[in-house]
Scaffold this motif. Structure first.
Motif, PDB file in Angstrom:
ATOM      1  N   ARG A  76       0.901  -1.145  -0.093  1.00  0.00           N
ATOM      2  CA  ARG A  76      -0.090  -0.024   0.066  1.00  0.00           C
ATOM      3  C   ARG A  76       0.954   1.209   0.026  1.00  0.00           C
ATOM      4  NH1 ARG A  76      -5.112   0.878   1.043  1.00  0.00           N
ATOM      5  NH2 ARG A  76      -5.395  -1.160   1.650  1.00  0.00           N
ATOM      6  N   VAL A  77       0.652   1.938  -0.984  1.00  0.00           N
ATOM      7  CA  VAL A  77       1.447   3.317  -0.981  1.00  0.00           C
ATOM      8  C   VAL A  77       0.612   4.478  -1.165  1.00  0.00           C
ATOM      9  CG1 VAL A  77       3.701   1.988  -2.051  1.00  0.00           C
ATOM     10  CG2 VAL A  77       1.980   3.083  -3.637  1.00  0.00           C
ATOM     11  N   ARG A  78       1.258   5.559  -1.092  1.00  0.00           N
ATOM     12  CA  ARG A  78       0.522   6.813  -1.350  1.00  0.00           C
ATOM     13  C   ARG A  78       0.944   7.548  -2.729  1.00  0.00           C
ATOM     14  NH1 ARG A  78      -3.427   8.362   1.619  1.00  0.00           N
ATOM     15  NH2 ARG A  78      -3.161   7.125   3.424  1.00  0.00           N
ATOM     16  N   GLY A  79       0.194   7.835  -3.564  1.00  0.00           N
ATOM     17  CA  GLY A  79       0.559   8.520  -4.888  1.00  0.00           C
ATOM     18  C   GLY A  79       0.715  10.032  -4.726  1.00  0.00           C
ATOM     19  N   ALA A 127      -4.257   6.448  -1.271  1.00  0.00           N
ATOM     20  CA  ALA A 127      -3.435   5.287  -1.250  1.00  0.00           C
ATOM     21  C   ALA A 127      -3.976   4.417  -2.371  1.00  0.00           C
ATOM     22  CB  ALA A 127      -4.087   4.563   0.014  1.00  0.00           C
ATOM     23  N   ARG A 128      -2.906   3.505  -2.948  1.00  0.00           N
ATOM     24  CA  ARG A 128      -3.006   2.490  -3.946  1.00  0.00           C
ATOM     25  C   ARG A 128      -2.131   1.258  -3.593  1.00  0.00           C
ATOM     26  NH1 ARG A 128       0.362   3.539  -8.524  1.00  0.00           N
ATOM     27  NH2 ARG A 128       1.859   4.808  -7.694  1.00  0.00           N
ATOM     28  N   ILE A 129      -2.502   0.260  -4.223  1.00  0.00           N
ATOM     29  CA  ILE A 129      -1.871  -0.961  -4.026  1.00  0.00           C
ATOM     30  C   ILE A 129      -0.919  -1.149  -5.250  1.00  0.00           C
ATOM     31  CG2 ILE A 129      -1.944  -3.501  -3.924  1.00  0.00           C
ATOM     32  CD1 ILE A 129      -3.237  -2.176  -1.558  1.00  0.00           C
ATOM     33  N   VAL A 130       0.361  -1.344  -5.044  1.00  0.00           N
ATOM     34  CA  VAL A 130       1.258  -1.537  -5.966  1.00  0.00           C
ATOM     35  C   VAL A 130       2.327  -2.860  -5.613  1.00  0.00           C
ATOM     36  CG1 VAL A 130       1.889   0.849  -6.445  1.00  0.00           C
ATOM     37  CG2 VAL A 130       3.393  -0.572  -5.017  1.00  0.00           C
ATOM     38  N   PRO A 143      -0.322  -8.565 -13.144  1.00  0.00           N
ATOM     39  CA  PRO A 143      -0.247  -7.177 -13.018  1.00  0.00           C
ATOM     40  C   PRO A 143      -0.687  -7.445 -11.105  1.00  0.00           C
ATOM     41  CG  PRO A 143      -2.582  -8.334 -13.789  1.00  0.00           C
ATOM     42  CD  PRO A 143      -1.284  -9.107 -13.931  1.00  0.00           C
ATOM     43  N   VAL A 144      -0.595  -6.289 -10.708  1.00  0.00           N
ATOM     44  CA  VAL A 144      -1.103  -5.857  -9.327  1.00  0.00           C
ATOM     45  C   VAL A 144      -1.767  -4.875  -9.337  1.00  0.00           C
ATOM     46  CG1 VAL A 144      -0.281  -5.446  -6.873  1.00  0.00           C
ATOM     47  CG2 VAL A 144       1.053  -7.101  -8.376  1.00  0.00           C
ATOM     48  N   PRO A 145      -3.236  -4.501  -8.849  1.00  0.00           N
ATOM     49  CA  PRO A 145      -3.890  -5.895  -8.321  1.00  0.00           C
ATOM     50  C   PRO A 145      -4.198  -6.662  -9.724  1.00  0.00           C
ATOM     51  CG  PRO A 145      -5.226  -3.801  -8.371  1.00  0.00           C
ATOM     52  CD  PRO A 145      -3.798  -3.366  -8.531  1.00  0.00           C
ATOM     53  N   GLY A 146      -4.972  -7.930  -9.294  1.00  0.00           N
ATOM     54  CA  GLY A 146      -5.506  -8.605 -10.479  1.00  0.00           C
ATOM     55  C   GLY A 146      -4.530  -9.874 -10.981  1.00  0.00           C
TER      56      GLY A 146
END
Ligand code: NAD
Length: 286
Positions: free
Chosen positions: A233-236, A241-244, A260-263
């Motif tokens: 979980r990072v902040r753009g 917040a988004r998942i990378v 891919p992340v997510p998916g």
């Protein structure tokens, strides 16, 4: 252009197959696969994971039983619940959501689960079976990685595989599964020297470090297949917040295929948990 391996689609297909197996088991043997999910405490991420697992279990024809225990639960109480689930013939799989509160020793808890019901594949008996290639229940995330790889690789024999991360739940078991398919496997970790050079030798690179964007485009050999297990979980720059993953999201065109992340790996982990649960029930019916 690298092929994007669609874990969401593959997980949906696998869950349909699992549902068909569950239906068959019910028809032939009158067995409805049962999964006990135990959550101790109220960690928000764990709660979300558990809710997802319970929802998907229903879609696969698995009867799930949720046990929510308060954060101050002592070890003996949890062990008593596991003993009751072990003894319950209607329960074929037992999952204890990790992490556990500090007063509980996770090793004691995982050891207490009957190996035949250990659908996470963390019990020492199942770890031993995996390392000797003698069956047993296989941890879900590593199993998901293999299913994803199988969509783009027909013959694993002799391929060079590099695994980044040596945890008991991802790095070590995925390395054993790759070894079992006759890959030449290198396991690396935070103290590995010259990691970029080692990664560049890989035909298959599995990144499970929990370090956002660790794997750079120049770490990837042209034509390699890359499995990104990381969930970070990072902040753009917009503050959201988004998942990378552990692999840089740009500049990977020279890879043959990438998740891919997510998916990618995430949905496959749950699909493999459901498949393991039905497998545990099938063994009971056999
Ligand atoms: P862990 O913290 O137990 O282990 C991480 C491993 O990576 C360690 O062996 C460590 O030595 C190594 N490592 C850490 N930083 C490194 C670096 N900079 N260079 C080289 N090695 C490094 O983590 P874990 O439980 O194995 O999980 C790894 C990642 O996978 C996390 O992001 C986690 O969220 C994710 N995960 C995803 C799924 C899924 O379903 N997709 C399931 C489990 C874990």
């Amino acid at each position: 252009m690298a092929v994007l391996i669609d874990g969401t689609a593959l997980a949906a297909r696998m869950t349909r197959e699992t549902a068909a197996r569950a239906a068959q088991l019910s028809l032939q043997h009158g067995i409805v696969p049962g999964l006990a999910v135990i959550l101790v405490g109220d960690d928000p991420a764990s709660r979300i994971y558990v809710e997802r697992k319970l929802q998907r279990a229903g879609e696969a024809g698995i009867r799930s039983i949720e046990h929510r225990l308060p954060a101050h639960t002592d070890q003996e109480t949890l062990l008593a619940l596991i003993a009751a689930c072990n003894a319950d013939d209607a329960i074929h799989g037992i999952l204890v959501q990790l992490p556990l509160p500090a007063q509980i020793d996770p090793a004691r808890v995982l050891d207490a689960i009957c190996p035949g019901k250990d659908v996470d594949g963390f019990h020492p008996v199942n770890v031993g079976r995996l390392s000797t290639g003698t069956g047993g229940l296989v941890p879900c995330t590593p199993l998901g990685c293999m299913r994803l790889l199988e969509t783009v690789i027909e013959d694993f024999r002799g391929l060079k595989a590099v695994v980044i991360g040596k945890s008991n739940i991802v790095g070590k078991p995925v390395a054993l599964l790759l070894l079992d398919r006759e890959c030449t496997v290198t396991i690396t970790h935070i103290l590995t020297r010259g990691l970029p050079e080692i990664a560049r030798t890989a035909d298959i690179l599995v990144a499970a470090a929990g370090s956002p964007g660790l794997v750079r485009p120049d770490w990837i050999k042209p034509g390699a297949v890359v499995i990104d297990v990381g969930i970070n979980r990072v902040r753009g720059i917009d503050g959201k917040a988004r998942i990378v993953g552990d692999v840089a999201s740009e500049g990977m065109d020279h890879a043959a295929a990438i998740t891919p992340v997510p998916g990618g790996v995430g949905p496959m982990t749950i699909a493999c948990l459901l498949s393991n649960t039905v497998r545990a029930a099938e063994r009971r019916g056999a």
